[in-house]
Design a protein around this motif. Structure first.
Motif, mmCIF file in Angstrom:
data_model
loop_
_atom_site.group_PDB
_atom_site.id
_atom_site.type_symbol
_atom_site.label_atom_id
_atom_site.label_comp_id
_atom_site.label_asym_id
_atom_site.label_seq_id
_atom_site.Cartn_x
_atom_site.Cartn_y
_atom_site.Cartn_z
ATOM 1 N N GLN A 147 -6.875 2.566 3.623
ATOM 2 C CA GLN A 147 -7.532 3.835 4.251
ATOM 3 C C GLN A 147 -7.255 5.182 3.272
ATOM 4 O O GLN A 147 -8.091 5.942 3.475
ATOM 5 C CB GLN A 147 -7.118 4.009 5.336
ATOM 6 N N ARG A 148 -6.153 5.199 2.767
ATOM 7 C CA ARG A 148 -5.748 6.639 1.872
ATOM 8 C C ARG A 148 -4.521 6.128 0.872
ATOM 9 O O ARG A 148 -3.770 5.132 1.381
ATOM 10 C CB ARG A 148 -5.456 7.696 3.033
ATOM 11 N N LYS A 160 -3.694 2.563 -3.733
ATOM 12 C CA LYS A 160 -4.581 1.707 -3.253
ATOM 13 C C LYS A 160 -4.041 0.258 -3.337
ATOM 14 O O LYS A 160 -3.722 -0.050 -4.386
ATOM 15 C CB LYS A 160 -6.041 1.922 -3.920
#
Length: 161
Positions: A147-148, A160
């Motif tokens: 997600q982040r 990531k």
């Protein structure tokens, strides 16, 4: 290549000159397939048993380096700016910690960081709790990093997965 072996039970370190890091790990009593590697500061790294801080309190000897608590034997080694292992230029002096009670006192006094597993400051596990379900930990890290970018244990950034 020169490495430093840390033996907290004997409260002693020794320099060894062996062919590579795997041999140094075996000299220290570590299983090279079950270790955790970290950087203490620029040019100096540490290798410990990956489960050492999950062991029941006072089953292993303790020491501290760079405001961090470690348990059990360790290998210290130098690395260059590219990360390549190189000779340790001189011995490092750990702070010997008598037992878990003394470690806790040092943490409470703000002299040591409490070891923990955390994602963006949300604590999943902290010393001296028993070993957590690491499958759940990996799942949380994987999900969050999709997600982040996330920060793990205050110093590792995962952008990531």
């Amino acid at each position: 290549m020169k490495f430093e072996i840390v033996d907290p039970n004997a409260r002693a370190t020794k320099l060894v000159d062996v062919i590579d890091l795997c041999v140094a790990q075996r000299v220290a009593g570590l299983n090279p397939g079950r270790t955790d590697h970290g950087t203490l500061w620029l040019g100096l790294s540490i290798v410990v048993d990956e489960d050492s801080l999950f062991a029941p309190a006072d089953t292993l000897g303790y020491f501290a380096l760079n405001f961090r608590l470690y348990a059990g034997p360790a290998v210290l080694h130098s690395h260059d700016e590219t990360g390549k292992t190189c000779d340790l230029p001189s011995e490092v002096s750990p702070i010997w910690i008598k037992d878990a009670a003394e470690a806790e006192s040092l943490i409470q006094a703000g002299l040591l960081e409490r070891p923990q597993l955390a994602i963006d400051g949300e604590v999943f596990w902290q010393w001296p709790q028993p070993k957590p379900d690491l499958t759940e930990w990996v799942n949380r890290v994987t999900q969050a990093s999709r997600q982040r970018p996330i920060v793990i244990d205050r110093d590792t950034i995962i952008r990531k997965v």
